[in-house]
Design a protein around this motif. Structure first.
Motif, PDB file in Angstrom:
ATOM      1  N   PRO A 171     -60.431 -54.427 -53.734  1.00  0.00           N
ATOM      2  CA  PRO A 171     -60.682 -55.748 -53.132  1.00  0.00           C
ATOM      3  C   PRO A 171     -61.868 -55.745 -52.175  1.00  0.00           C
ATOM      4  O   PRO A 171     -62.649 -56.703 -52.138  1.00  0.00           O
ATOM      5  CB  PRO A 171     -59.376 -56.058 -52.388  1.00  0.00           C
ATOM      6  N   PHE A 172     -62.030 -54.652 -51.395  1.00  0.00           N
ATOM      7  CA  PHE A 172     -63.153 -54.559 -50.468  1.00  0.00           C
ATOM      8  C   PHE A 172     -64.477 -54.540 -51.235  1.00  0.00           C
ATOM      9  O   PHE A 172     -65.435 -55.232 -50.866  1.00  0.00           O
ATOM     10  CB  PHE A 172     -63.027 -53.302 -49.609  1.00  0.00           C
ATOM     11  N   ILE A 173     -64.547 -53.746 -52.301  1.00  0.00           N
ATOM     12  CA  ILE A 173     -65.769 -53.668 -53.117  1.00  0.00           C
ATOM     13  C   ILE A 173     -66.071 -55.024 -53.749  1.00  0.00           C
ATOM     14  O   ILE A 173     -67.230 -55.464 -53.797  1.00  0.00           O
ATOM     15  CB  ILE A 173     -65.617 -52.575 -54.195  1.00  0.00           C
ATOM     16  N   ALA A 174     -65.025 -55.704 -54.221  1.00  0.00           N
ATOM     17  CA  ALA A 174     -65.221 -57.033 -54.817  1.00  0.00           C
ATOM     18  C   ALA A 174     -65.801 -58.000 -53.793  1.00  0.00           C
ATOM     19  O   ALA A 174     -66.703 -58.792 -54.104  1.00  0.00           O
ATOM     20  CB  ALA A 174     -63.889 -57.571 -55.355  1.00  0.00           C
ATOM     21  N   GLY A 175     -65.299 -57.922 -52.554  1.00  0.00           N
ATOM     22  CA  GLY A 175     -65.832 -58.769 -51.492  1.00  0.00           C
ATOM     23  C   GLY A 175     -67.288 -58.464 -51.193  1.00  0.00           C
ATOM     24  O   GLY A 175     -68.097 -59.378 -50.988  1.00  0.00           O
ATOM     25  N   GLN A 176     -67.636 -57.167 -51.191  1.00  0.00           N
ATOM     26  CA  GLN A 176     -69.021 -56.774 -50.946  1.00  0.00           C
ATOM     27  C   GLN A 176     -69.941 -57.241 -52.076  1.00  0.00           C
ATOM     28  O   GLN A 176     -71.057 -57.698 -51.827  1.00  0.00           O
ATOM     29  CB  GLN A 176     -69.114 -55.256 -50.811  1.00  0.00           C
ATOM     30  N   LEU A 177     -69.470 -57.155 -53.317  1.00  0.00           N
ATOM     31  CA  LEU A 177     -70.287 -57.594 -54.456  1.00  0.00           C
ATOM     32  C   LEU A 177     -70.545 -59.101 -54.406  1.00  0.00           C
ATOM     33  O   LEU A 177     -71.618 -59.571 -54.805  1.00  0.00           O
ATOM     34  CB  LEU A 177     -69.596 -57.224 -55.769  1.00  0.00           C
ATOM     35  N   LEU A 178     -69.560 -59.844 -53.908  1.00  0.00           N
ATOM     36  CA  LEU A 178     -69.705 -61.304 -53.818  1.00  0.00           C
ATOM     37  C   LEU A 178     -70.306 -61.751 -52.488  1.00  0.00           C
ATOM     38  O   LEU A 178     -70.499 -62.953 -52.275  1.00  0.00           O
ATOM     39  CB  LEU A 178     -68.339 -61.976 -54.018  1.00  0.00           C
TER      40      LEU A 178
END
Length: 325
Positions: A171-178
């Motif tokens: 979830p953290f990586i997904a937030g960073q990508l977005l």
């Protein structure tokens, strides 16, 4: 004195009281467990979306300062916690000692470290970089440290590492990508989204303490045990504050840098600590594991708030002396 009381701590204590009087049973346990997983994933997604990459780069070249803070957070604290357990193994019951040591493995806070560094007129860009990096690296380092310390005791979930990846890291990586698309919105609505962060923690605390109450937590704990936890937390904070102050001065950091080291290197995060504990430890242990952390959270706010005002006066004196020269 009341201004030092964190409103969120009141919410936490109220949640513990609610779980103690009205714990969830049966299907309610599964409901709150699943709700906690969703809330934690959402919290780390929003943390990734809010995290400015510029803040990560800013002050990055000040590697000596960041290294000292990193060693205080992930080396000094665990050594002190393990050392206290070694010399006083029977002072606390095993669950509380596990909670103290888990507390020592956690990363630094972000918001309060930066806020208090600012109040104390320390090196704010360095505090932003160090506190942010500590929180990010803590997602990897805290489970690693906990695994090394607790694996032989059988206190960790067998799938704890997998849960860290799915519930926290992805979830953290997904937030960073977005972040390029939703980052500005997340920053603008920081206060609104903070309710999501705190709400997820309250859900985890209610679920954890419900399970703990069903396992007769309060019958196992005495007032003496709670007093000992408070004393150990105060002693740990005092030791780290003293050591960081002495070491940073010995290494000839400026006063502004020393303030950043002291404040960032002595703090522990409740916001990330509770979710990480929920992922790593069996549900029957989470309540007692996070208890020392909840107590430490309020103690650090109270003591650091007083220390910040004192450091601000020292900075004013130093700046006045430089102007006279």
């Amino acid at each position: 004195m009341f201004k030092f009381i964190d409103p969120f701590l009141v919410s936490l204590l109220s949640t513990v009281l609610l779980a103690s009087l009205f714990p969830c049973y049966g299907s309610g346990v599964a409901f709150f467990d699943n709700l906690a997983i969703i809330a934690i994933a959402l919290m780390f997604f929003l943390q990734g979306a809010r995290l400015s990459r510029q803040a990560m780069v800013q002050g990055l070249l000040h590697w000596r300062l960041h290294l000292v803070i990193f060693l205080c957070t992930f080396a000094l604290f665990p050594i002190l916690g393990i050392g206290l357990h070694f010399f006083f193994p029977h002072l606390l019951i095993p669950g509380l000692w596990s909670g103290v040591i888990f507390l020592c493995c956690l990363p630094s806070t972000v918001q309060s470290s930066i806020a208090f560094t600012s109040i104390a007129k320390g090196n704010v860009p360095a505090a932003i970089c160090s506190a942010t990096a500590s929180n990010l690296l803590g997602v990897f380092i805290t489970p690693l440290l906990a695994g090394l310390i607790f694996s032989s005791q059988g206190h960790l979930k067998l799938d704890g590492t997998i849960n860290i990846v799915y519930q926290l890291l992805l979830p953290f990586i997904a937030g960073q990508l977005l972040q390029p698309w939703i980052g500005e919105w997340a920053v603008r609505n920081r206060r609104l989204l903070s309710f999501s962060d705190r709400g997820s923690i309250l859900i985890v605390v209610y679920s954890a303490f419900s399970e703990a109450v069903n396992m007769h937590l309060w019958q196992e704990l005495s007032i003496d045990q709670l007093i000992y936890v408070v004393l150990i937390d105060v002693f740990l904070l005092f030791l780290v504050l003293t050591i960081t102050a002495i070491v940073s001065k010995f290494l000839k950091f400026s006063l502004a840098d020393r303030i950043s080291i002291i404040f960032c290197g002595s703090k522990k995060t409740l916001a990330s600590g509770v979710p990480i504990a929920n992922v790593l430890f069996p549900s029957s242990m989470v309540g007692i594991i996070v208890l020392p952390l909840m107590i430490f959270h309020q103690i650090q706010l109270f003591i650091i708030a007083i220390l910040a005002k004192y450091c601000a006066k020292l900075m004013d004196k130093e700046l006045a002396a430089k102007k006279e020269d």
